[in-house]
Write a protein that holds these residues in place. Structure first.
Motif, PDB file in Angstrom:
ATOM      1  N   TYR A 261      28.952   6.694  43.474  1.00 56.00           N
ATOM      2  CA  TYR A 261      30.358   6.695  43.866  1.00 56.00           C
ATOM      3  C   TYR A 261      30.626   5.484  44.757  1.00 56.00           C
ATOM      4  O   TYR A 261      30.054   5.374  45.845  1.00 56.00           O
ATOM      5  CB  TYR A 261      30.699   7.995  44.602  1.00 56.00           C
ATOM      6  N   VAL A 262      31.474   4.579  44.281  1.00 56.56           N
ATOM      7  CA  VAL A 262      31.777   3.343  44.996  1.00 56.56           C
ATOM      8  C   VAL A 262      33.274   3.321  45.270  1.00 56.56           C
ATOM      9  O   VAL A 262      34.077   3.477  44.337  1.00 56.56           O
ATOM     10  CB  VAL A 262      31.386   2.103  44.160  1.00 56.56           C
ATOM     11  N   GLU A 263      33.663   3.105  46.531  1.00 51.65           N
ATOM     12  CA  GLU A 263      35.099   3.083  46.816  1.00 51.65           C
ATOM     13  C   GLU A 263      35.414   2.245  48.058  1.00 51.65           C
ATOM     14  O   GLU A 263      34.582   2.046  48.935  1.00 51.65           O
ATOM     15  CB  GLU A 263      35.638   4.501  47.005  1.00 51.65           C
ATOM     16  N   ASN A 264      36.646   1.738  48.058  1.00 48.86           N
ATOM     17  CA  ASN A 264      37.217   1.038  49.220  1.00 48.86           C
ATOM     18  C   ASN A 264      36.363  -0.149  49.661  1.00 48.86           C
ATOM     19  O   ASN A 264      36.024  -0.295  50.838  1.00 48.86           O
ATOM     20  CB  ASN A 264      37.397   2.004  50.402  1.00 48.86           C
TER      21      ASN A 264
ATOM     22  N   ILE B 255      29.219   7.458  36.806  1.00 51.27           N
ATOM     23  CA  ILE B 255      29.449   6.369  37.749  1.00 51.27           C
ATOM     24  C   ILE B 255      30.955   6.284  37.993  1.00 51.27           C
ATOM     25  O   ILE B 255      31.734   6.157  37.040  1.00 51.27           O
ATOM     26  CB  ILE B 255      28.936   5.024  37.199  1.00 51.27           C
ATOM     27  N   PHE B 256      31.367   6.344  39.242  1.00 51.98           N
ATOM     28  CA  PHE B 256      32.794   6.324  39.592  1.00 51.98           C
ATOM     29  C   PHE B 256      33.053   5.201  40.585  1.00 51.98           C
ATOM     30  O   PHE B 256      32.417   5.130  41.638  1.00 51.98           O
ATOM     31  CB  PHE B 256      33.207   7.663  40.202  1.00 51.98           C
ATOM     32  N   VAL B 257      33.977   4.319  40.230  1.00 46.10           N
ATOM     33  CA  VAL B 257      34.296   3.159  41.060  1.00 46.10           C
ATOM     34  C   VAL B 257      35.810   3.116  41.236  1.00 46.10           C
ATOM     35  O   VAL B 257      36.554   3.119  40.246  1.00 46.10           O
ATOM     36  CB  VAL B 257      33.811   1.854  40.397  1.00 46.10           C
ATOM     37  N   ARG B 258      36.270   3.041  42.484  1.00 45.27           N
ATOM     38  CA  ARG B 258      37.723   2.961  42.701  1.00 45.27           C
ATOM     39  C   ARG B 258      38.045   2.143  43.950  1.00 45.27           C
ATOM     40  O   ARG B 258      37.211   1.962  44.831  1.00 45.27           O
ATOM     41  CB  ARG B 258      38.326   4.350  42.836  1.00 45.27           C
TER      42      ARG B 258
ATOM     43  N   PHE C   5      36.414   3.533  36.130  1.00 38.77           N
ATOM     44  CA  PHE C   5      36.910   2.492  37.028  1.00 38.77           C
ATOM     45  C   PHE C   5      38.395   2.734  37.264  1.00 38.77           C
ATOM     46  O   PHE C   5      39.154   2.907  36.297  1.00 38.77           O
ATOM     47  CB  PHE C   5      36.733   1.104  36.409  1.00 38.77           C
ATOM     48  N   SER C   6      38.823   2.698  38.510  1.00 41.36           N
ATOM     49  CA  SER C   6      40.238   2.891  38.796  1.00 41.36           C
ATOM     50  C   SER C   6      40.657   2.104  40.032  1.00 41.36           C
ATOM     51  O   SER C   6      39.850   1.857  40.924  1.00 41.36           O
ATOM     52  CB  SER C   6      40.560   4.374  39.000  1.00 41.36           C
TER      53      SER C   6
END
Length: 449
Positions: free
Chosen positions: A318-321, A347-350, A383-384
């Motif tokens: 989880y990747v964010e900000n 895999i979640f990237v935002r 990806f968002s």
């Protein structure tokens, strides 16, 4: 295609579409179960043991004595006050110890390879070997930390840097040993093989904290989290530009929080790995998983990378900000090839802000065009809310194989203001796009004249 097959595909597509929202609850679960280390009240200031912060005196014996005193007292805090402390050899941790490097303090390691012998069990580019000791090494420890606002200097720019041009024999031999399942006891490298050691390696450890320190001039990978779990890395910074200076490498790692890190290193900022080829696939019970990366500043070669050594699998990332400061070659990079096997999934990237890159989002199952017989599964990647100012090559790249397609990729609210090439997608299945703009945003269609 038969009706039942079509129905199954539609159900899978809908299920994935419903689950592409960033799973904040999962992130909270991971972070809540990561345990910070706890230390006994015992403290020792290294100057009280005779250490000299004059940048010349070898303080190796003093640091070894401080660690031994902590072991005798079931742990404690080693305080490194202001000064430059030369150490000709590695620091080997024991459990329940906080190495606190205070503001204005620097630990400066020697660059004499002989100082890092005898060899220790470690890993080199995804293969287990005996090699030079990492400069800071913890093996089978619990409750350990490196904290403070001081600096660790690996002196990697001269002798160690010269190893790069001589490493091929050792590198290739290590890979042959991997493929041939050579017993660990016979995988001895060290002197004459030119495989550089990592700056910091935590191996089979748990409850780890690395906080606020500065990492400079590493010989090889900077911070290697190997077969370890319950890890917090936060507030650290980098100035490390030698060959292969990955910032943070979780490998076979579980329950990891990386946050508020300021990267400035010459390779991957975060590179999530899970072993190489035959050896990695044999360790499929211990994939790298449950990794949270947030609120970081990227600068270097690539931002977040998964692979290419990922044969045991990588999942639940989880990747964010996060945002970049200056140029990156690639923003988010998932890479594997047909030698690896294993999987990359969930895999979640935002909320990523990129400035100028060569490629913004790059997913390839054919890294370097190498390998055969062990294609990897890449699926369920979201990806968002990603923005990028300029892309000199491709905005979005997806490269699967005809008989092993990349599946279930979601791209939502992606804006790339300028790109030489927009999208290159080959051998992919169920790629969902919504609010994706590459180049100038289209307006209402013009009327015929």
């Amino acid at each position: 295609m038969q009706f039942k097959d079509l129905l199954f595909l539609l159900i899978c597509s809908v299920t994935f579409a419903q689950n592409t929202d960033f799973p904040s609850a999962k992130v909270d679960e991971i972070v809540s179960r990561i345990q910070l280390p706890v230390f006994p009240s015992y403290q020792i200031n290294i100057t009280k043991l005779g250490a000299k912060g004059d940048s010349l005196t070898n303080n190796k014996i003093v640091f070894d004595k401080a660690m031994a005193l902590c072991k005798k007292n079931n742990g404690g805090t080693i305080i490194v006050p202001k000064g430059i402390y030369k150490i000709n050899g590695p620091i080997h941790f024991v459990s329940n110890v906080n190495l606190k490097i205070e503001k204005g303090a620097k630990i400066k390691f020697s660059d004499n390879p002989d100082d890092y012998l005898p060899m220790v069990l470690t890993s080199w580019e995804g293969t287990m070997v005996y090699n030079y000791s990492p400069l800071i090494y913890a093996f089978e420890c619990e409750n350990i930390a490196i904290t403070g606002e001081g600096t660790i200097d690996g002196e990697g720019g001269m002798t160690w840097k010269s190893f790069k041009s001589k490493e091929n024999e050792g590198k290739n031999l290590s890979r042959e040993m991997n493929h041939n399942n050579v017993p660990l006891k016979d995988r001895k490298f060290g002197k004459g093989y030119f495989l550089r050691p990592q700056m910091i390696q935590f191996f089979k450890c748990k409850n780890i904290l690395v906080e606020n320190i500065r990492i400079e001039d590493s010989p090889f990978w900077c911070l290697h989290l190997l077969q370890s779990q319950s890890i917090t890395v936060r507030g650290i910074s980098y100035k490390s530009f030698n060959y292969n200076n990955d910032g943070i490498d979780p490998e076979y790692a579980k329950d990891v929080l990386i946050e508020n890190v300021t990267f400035d290193n010459a390779d991957d900022n975060v590179a999530i790995k899970a072993g190489r080829d035959d050896e990695g696939r044999a360790n499929s019970a211990t994939p790298s998983e449950n990794i949270v990366i947030r609120n970081c500043n990227f600068k270097g070669l690539h931002g977040v990378v998964i692979g290419s050594e990922m044969s045991a699998g990588v999942q639940n990332v989880y990747v964010e900000n996060c945002k970049t400061v200056g140029y990156l070659k690639r923003g988010i990079y998932l890479k594997t090839n047909a030698d690896r096997g294993g999987f990359i999934k969930n895999i979640f990237v935002r909320k990523i802000q990129l400035d100028e890159v060569e490629d913004c989002i790059y997913i390839t199952a054919n890294y370097h065009g190498e390998g055969s017989g062990h294609q990897s599964e890449i699926s369920n990647v979201s990806f968002s809310d990603i923005t990028c100012n300029k892309v000199s090559a491709a905005g979005i790249v997806i490269q699967g194989f005809p008989d092993k397609k990349i599946k279930n990729i979601s791209l939502n609210n992606i804006e790339i203001k300028w790109a030489k090439n927009a999208i290159s997608s080959e051998n992919a299945e169920n790629v969902l796009m919504n609010e994706v703009v590459i180049g100038e945003r289209a307006t209402i269609p013009s009327a015929a004249k």
